[in-house]
Design a protein around this motif. Structure first.
Motif, PDB file in Angstrom:
ATOM      1  N   GLY A 145     -29.633  -1.872 106.615  1.00 44.91           N
ATOM      2  CA  GLY A 145     -29.046  -2.972 107.369  1.00 44.91           C
ATOM      3  C   GLY A 145     -29.176  -4.296 106.648  1.00 44.91           C
ATOM      4  N   ALA A 146     -30.301  -4.519 105.981  1.00 48.48           N
ATOM      5  CA  ALA A 146     -30.477  -5.747 105.214  1.00 48.48           C
ATOM      6  C   ALA A 146     -29.512  -5.792 104.033  1.00 48.48           C
ATOM      7  N   GLY A 147     -29.328  -4.670 103.363  1.00 44.70           N
ATOM      8  CA  GLY A 147     -28.384  -4.623 102.242  1.00 44.70           C
ATOM      9  C   GLY A 147     -26.949  -4.813 102.692  1.00 44.70           C
ATOM     10  N   LEU A 148     -26.588  -4.161 103.780  1.00 48.94           N
ATOM     11  CA  LEU A 148     -25.240  -4.307 104.322  1.00 48.94           C
ATOM     12  C   LEU A 148     -25.002  -5.728 104.826  1.00 48.94           C
ATOM     13  N   GLY A 149     -26.007  -6.304 105.455  1.00 46.76           N
ATOM     14  CA  GLY A 149     -25.888  -7.679 105.927  1.00 46.76           C
ATOM     15  C   GLY A 149     -25.777  -8.673 104.791  1.00 46.76           C
ATOM     16  N   GLU A 191     -17.437 -17.109 107.469  1.00 48.62           N
ATOM     17  CA  GLU A 191     -17.941 -17.707 108.700  1.00 48.62           C
ATOM     18  C   GLU A 191     -19.068 -16.856 109.280  1.00 48.62           C
ATOM     19  N   ASN A 192     -19.985 -17.513 109.971  1.00 37.01           N
ATOM     20  CA  ASN A 192     -21.104 -16.853 110.666  1.00 37.01           C
ATOM     21  C   ASN A 192     -21.942 -15.993 109.727  1.00 37.01           C
ATOM     22  N   ILE A 193     -22.308 -16.539 108.598  1.00 38.89           N
ATOM     23  CA  ILE A 193     -23.040 -15.777 107.579  1.00 38.89           C
ATOM     24  C   ILE A 193     -24.397 -15.314 108.107  1.00 38.89           C
ATOM     25  N   ILE A 194     -25.154 -16.227 108.694  1.00 40.58           N
ATOM     26  CA  ILE A 194     -26.490 -15.887 109.178  1.00 40.58           C
ATOM     27  C   ILE A 194     -26.404 -14.913 110.355  1.00 40.58           C
ATOM     28  N   LEU A 195     -25.438 -15.133 111.230  1.00 34.79           N
ATOM     29  CA  LEU A 195     -25.287 -14.269 112.402  1.00 34.79           C
ATOM     30  C   LEU A 195     -24.932 -12.841 112.010  1.00 34.79           C
ATOM     31  N   VAL A 196     -24.056 -12.680 111.024  1.00 37.03           N
ATOM     32  CA  VAL A 196     -23.677 -11.350 110.559  1.00 37.03           C
ATOM     33  C   VAL A 196     -24.871 -10.649 109.916  1.00 37.03           C
ATOM     34  N   PHE A 197     -25.640 -11.387 109.117  1.00 34.46           N
ATOM     35  CA  PHE A 197     -26.815 -10.799 108.475  1.00 34.46           C
ATOM     36  C   PHE A 197     -27.829 -10.343 109.516  1.00 34.46           C
ATOM     37  N   ALA A 228     -27.296  -9.643 112.667  1.00 35.00           N
ATOM     38  CA  ALA A 228     -26.753  -8.547 113.469  1.00 35.00           C
ATOM     39  C   ALA A 228     -26.884  -7.218 112.735  1.00 35.00           C
ATOM     40  N   CYS A 229     -26.572  -7.187 111.439  1.00 34.08           N
ATOM     41  CA  CYS A 229     -26.711  -5.951 110.660  1.00 34.08           C
ATOM     42  C   CYS A 229     -28.172  -5.532 110.549  1.00 34.08           C
ATOM     43  N   GLY A 289     -29.632  -2.095 112.291  1.00 32.86           N
ATOM     44  CA  GLY A 289     -30.326  -1.101 111.479  1.00 32.86           C
ATOM     45  C   GLY A 289     -31.729  -0.819 111.984  1.00 32.86           C
ATOM     46  N   TYR A 290     -32.427  -1.880 112.388  1.00 34.11           N
ATOM     47  CA  TYR A 290     -33.780  -1.705 112.915  1.00 34.11           C
ATOM     48  C   TYR A 290     -33.765  -0.908 114.215  1.00 34.11           C
ATOM     49  N   LEU A 291     -32.863  -1.261 115.131  1.00 37.28           N
ATOM     50  CA  LEU A 291     -32.804  -0.568 116.412  1.00 37.28           C
ATOM     51  C   LEU A 291     -32.368   0.887 116.259  1.00 37.28           C
ATOM     52  N   LEU A 292     -31.442   1.148 115.343  1.00 35.13           N
ATOM     53  CA  LEU A 292     -31.023   2.529 115.087  1.00 35.13           C
ATOM     54  C   LEU A 292     -32.186   3.351 114.540  1.00 35.13           C
ATOM     55  N   GLY A 293     -32.927   2.789 113.601  1.00 33.76           N
ATOM     56  CA  GLY A 293     -34.083   3.486 113.046  1.00 33.76           C
ATOM     57  C   GLY A 293     -35.175   3.693 114.076  1.00 33.76           C
ATOM     58  N   LEU A 294     -35.388   2.705 114.941  1.00 37.99           N
ATOM     59  CA  LEU A 294     -36.391   2.833 115.986  1.00 37.99           C
ATOM     60  C   LEU A 294     -36.007   3.934 116.969  1.00 37.99           C
TER      61      LEU A 294
END
Length: 57
Positions: free
Chosen positions: A20-24, A33-39, A41-42, A46-51
């Motif tokens: 998720g960090a790499g994709l973000g 636009e929304n660079i920080i928000l997209v990062f 969110a990804c 990724g964290y929630l999917l792994g959890l």
């Protein structure tokens, strides 16, 4: 300096957080636009999917 567990893929949470960090990071470079928000969110997705997968297996 680095420990051997830095790139540890034994848990789904760690693996999908790093994916998720790499994709973000990649999508933050591509999008204008929304660079920080997209990062974030990804990274969060990724964290929630792994959890979820760690709890399931």
């Amino acid at each position: 300096m680095f420990n051997y567990k830095e790139n540890d893929f034994t848990s789904f949470k760690m693996f999908f957080t790093q994916v998720g960090a790499g994709l973000g990071a990649f999508s933050s470079l591509v999008l204008k636009e929304n660079i920080i928000l997209v990062f974030l969110a990804c990274l969060g997705f990724g964290y929630l999917l792994g959890l979820f997968l760690d709890k399931k297996y």
